[in-house]
Design an enzyme around this catalytic site. Structure first.
Site, PDB file in Angstrom:
ATOM      1  N   HIS A  98     -45.685  32.189 -13.647  1.00 60.48           N
ATOM      2  CA  HIS A  98     -45.318  31.329 -12.676  1.00 60.48           C
ATOM      3  C   HIS A  98     -46.531  30.563 -12.021  1.00 60.48           C
ATOM      4  O   HIS A  98     -46.497  30.110 -11.185  1.00 60.48           O
ATOM      5  CB  HIS A  98     -44.671  32.248 -11.549  1.00 60.48           C
ATOM      6  CG  HIS A  98     -43.474  32.500 -12.104  1.00 60.48           C
ATOM      7  ND1 HIS A  98     -42.831  33.046 -12.956  1.00 60.48           N
ATOM      8  CD2 HIS A  98     -42.087  32.180 -11.127  1.00 60.48           C
ATOM      9  CE1 HIS A  98     -41.595  33.405 -13.128  1.00 60.48           C
ATOM     10  NE2 HIS A  98     -41.142  32.715 -11.892  1.00 60.48           N
ATOM     11  N   ASP A 161     -43.712  35.226  -0.651  1.00 58.77           N
ATOM     12  CA  ASP A 161     -42.269  34.839  -0.335  1.00 58.77           C
ATOM     13  C   ASP A 161     -41.267  35.060  -1.569  1.00 58.77           C
ATOM     14  O   ASP A 161     -40.089  35.631  -1.113  1.00 58.77           O
ATOM     15  CB  ASP A 161     -42.107  33.209  -0.140  1.00 58.77           C
ATOM     16  CG  ASP A 161     -42.832  32.922   1.094  1.00 58.77           C
ATOM     17  OD1 ASP A 161     -43.543  33.665   1.839  1.00 58.77           O
ATOM     18  OD2 ASP A 161     -43.186  31.632   1.317  1.00 58.77           O
ATOM     19  N   GLU A 274     -43.884  32.503   9.522  1.00 59.87           N
ATOM     20  CA  GLU A 274     -44.140  31.367   8.832  1.00 59.87           C
ATOM     21  C   GLU A 274     -43.576  29.900   9.463  1.00 59.87           C
ATOM     22  O   GLU A 274     -43.168  30.223  10.339  1.00 59.87           O
ATOM     23  CB  GLU A 274     -43.394  31.508   7.329  1.00 59.87           C
ATOM     24  CG  GLU A 274     -43.956  32.578   6.377  1.00 59.87           C
ATOM     25  CD  GLU A 274     -43.630  32.193   5.127  1.00 59.87           C
ATOM     26  OE1 GLU A 274     -43.034  31.370   4.614  1.00 59.87           O
ATOM     27  OE2 GLU A 274     -44.205  33.291   4.183  1.00 59.87           O
TER      28      GLU A 274
END
Ligand code: FAD
Length: 523
Positions: A98, A161, A274
């Site tokens: 990723h 996240d 956040e």
């Protein structure tokens, strides 16, 4: 033994060159390597379009020599030792691929698919009365979460996240999310690692045992060893989460409130903080519709003050609670905090979700993006840590001007506290106690626009440098040795010394393009 000055000059000459494709040797042959390795796992040759030749970023493709699916730590050590017997072979651990800029790739080298080891470790421990879980470096965080909650009603404290990332992959960077202000990054929440170094040695390390390797590997961009096991701190898992989004038109109020929340004591603030920037428009992806949390929510733009500019700011907070808590108790706790904040009163949205649903929220985004065909398209993402002293200027130019129409995905911004990070790890941060993570999570269809967006990322970084902003790239990616030196600044010599100690032939993580493979082992 070599004198330190000699070692230093030699390292800098032998290791610190820009990475180059020219190192791969075309007549390497997987079957020959396979015979010499004596693996329990498997090795297969790779094409350019195979798993190991691409990543989530979709910007770079390379052709590795082979993809290894090790059965465990011993296999990984064998691969590295075999590579060290050649003059040129490199080895890249691939977590879940990723990365954005080819960091987990090895052009002409060997890629180790860490996912094949994901089941190897899963053991609950109690040390001095506190719970920990030993997990594989190749395990996905989402599996760690689900297993810990379902089996023990416990969970790690610090997250990213999105959880389809591997333990070793995020620990090699930092691992940041809305809990980081309280517990620090994921690198602050592990107490022991098992690592296979660039010399093929299997070493268990911690704050007190082989500490240089322990702190080096945390945030070490895979440069010093491959993390095969991590011991992660756990806490009781909450049942439920109240998830809330509130909107601001003024950046100063948004930052004042988010800093207020992240600097309060545990128990006197939310459990997650956040934020993101959105375009002040009805654009379905970049504008007002991106704020609501439920199809029943309606964002009424009539509530936006006339004075609002090109962008708005959304603070996202969450409070944990248990099934036994009465709704009025949760309401009182939430309202007690919200009433101290200066958001636009009529632009508040909230939902109650299970703890698992909350932590797995980006999985739903993934499913949606896959259905729309944009999950597999390129992602020229940019992640930056910007200090509090520079964030107003950053907002004024980057968000309000350069990116006022959005980036086709979230533009995250939220504050973190330097004191929650351990300076002994390899991560480098801007100065000052409070700094912001800024993440430009671009989703774009394939095509020429990708180059333009990569160029815009460069322009932003160039502008930050030109204006003298105090910032560091997170998940860094550079082309030149000078840039890496500037990135690490006064920690560069420590980084080079660690490389020299643990991977002296620069075999590991060539896709980071920091050190050039050498066949001279100076140890
Ligand atoms: P890879 O991309 O496969 O590897 C990353 C680097 O680590 C490579 O250099 C690789 O060689 C090395 N590596 C991999 N495994 C090991 C190991 N076991 N030991 C040593 N080195 C290893 N990051 C955050 O901090 N917070 C977020 O909220 C967040 N959200 C994200 C959301 C999405 C959708 C995506 C795509 C990424 C997100 N990231 C986030 C970034 C993520 O942390 C990095 O991409 C990271 O690289 C982890 O991905 P991975 O496990 O696939 O590792």
């Amino acid at each position: 033994m070599y004198p330190v000055s000699f070692i230093f000059i030699t390292i800098l000459h032998k290791l610190s060159f820009p990475w180059s494709d020219a190192d791969s040797i075309p007549d390497d042959d997987v079957s020959t390597i396979s015979q010499s390795l004596d693996l329990q796992g498997t090795i297969e040759s790779c094409g350019i379009m195979g798993l190991a030749g691409k990543d989530f970023g979709g910007i770079y493709t390379v052709k590795p020599l082979g993809l290894i699916k090790p059965s465990g730590t011993e296999d990984i050590a064998r691969v590295i030792k075999a590579a060290s017997r050649t003059s040129h072979l490199t080895v890249a651990a691939r977590g879940n691929g990723h990365s954005i800029n080819g960091q987990a790739m090895a052009d002409g080298g060997l890629v180790i698919d860490m996912r094949s080891t994901e089941e190897n470790h899963f053991k609950l421990l109690t040390i001095d009365g506190s719970p920990y879980i030993d997990v594989s470096g190749g395990a996905l965080w989402e599996d760690v979460l689900k297993r810990c909650v379902s089996m023990f009603r416990l969970a790690p404290r610090s997250w990213t996240d999105y959880l389809s990332l591997t333990v070793g992959g995020t620990l090699s960077n930092a691992g940041v999310s809305g809990q980081t202000f309280r517990y620090g990054p994921q690198t602050s929440n592990v107490t022991e690692l098992e690592v296979v170094t660039g010399k093929g040695e299997i070493i268990v390390c911690s704050e007190t045992q082989n500490s240089e390797l322990f702190f080096g590997a945390l945030g070490g961009l895979g440069q010093f060893g491959i993390i095969t096991r991590a011991r992660v701190k756990l806490q009781p898992a909450p049942d439920m989460v109240r998830r809330i989004r509130i909107v601001y038109s003024e950046f100063e109020e948004f930052t004042r409130d988010s800093e207020f929340l992240v600097t309060r004591e545990e128990g006197a603030s939310f459990d997650y903080v956040e934020g993101f920037v959105l375009s002040n428009s009805d654009d379905p992806i970049n504008g007002w519709p991106s704020v609501t949390l439920d199809p029943d929510h309606e964002f009424n733009p009539a509530h936006i003050p006339q004075t609002a500019g090109s962008v708005l700011y959304c603070l996202e907070v969450a409070l944990h609670y248990s099934h036994s808590d009465h709704a009025s108790t949760v309401d009182a706790a939430v309202n007690g905090l919200l009433e101290r904040l200066g958001f636009i009163r009529r632009l508040k949205f909230q939902v109650n979700v299970s703890y698992l649903e909350f932590l797995l929220r980006v999985k739903q985004v993934e499913e949606h993006a896959r259905a729309n065909g944009i999950w597999d398209s390129p992602h020229p993402w940019l992640n930056i840590f910007v200090s509090k002293s520079s964030i107003v200027e950053f907002d004024r130019t980057v968000f309000r001007k350069m990116l006022k129409d959005g980036v086709g995905g979230p533009m995250l911004i939220y504050p973190l506290l330097r004191s929650k990070w351990d300076e002994r790890t390899s991560v480098v941060l801007p100065e000052g106690e409070i700094f912001y993570i800024v993440a430009l999570l671009r989703f774009v269809p394939q095509g020429p626009s990708v180059e333009k967006l990569v160029a815009q990322n460069h322009e932003i970084v160039k502008w930050c440098n030109k204006e003298g902003l105090d910032f560091k790239l997170y998940l860094p990616h550079y082309q030149s040795n000078e840039d890496w030196k500037r990135h690490f600044r006064n920690h560069w010599s420590r980084f080079v010394e660690r490389k020299f100690s643990f991977d002296p032939m620069a075999i590991l993580a060539p896709g980071q393009r920091i050190f050039k493979r050498t066949h001279v082992n100076l140890n």
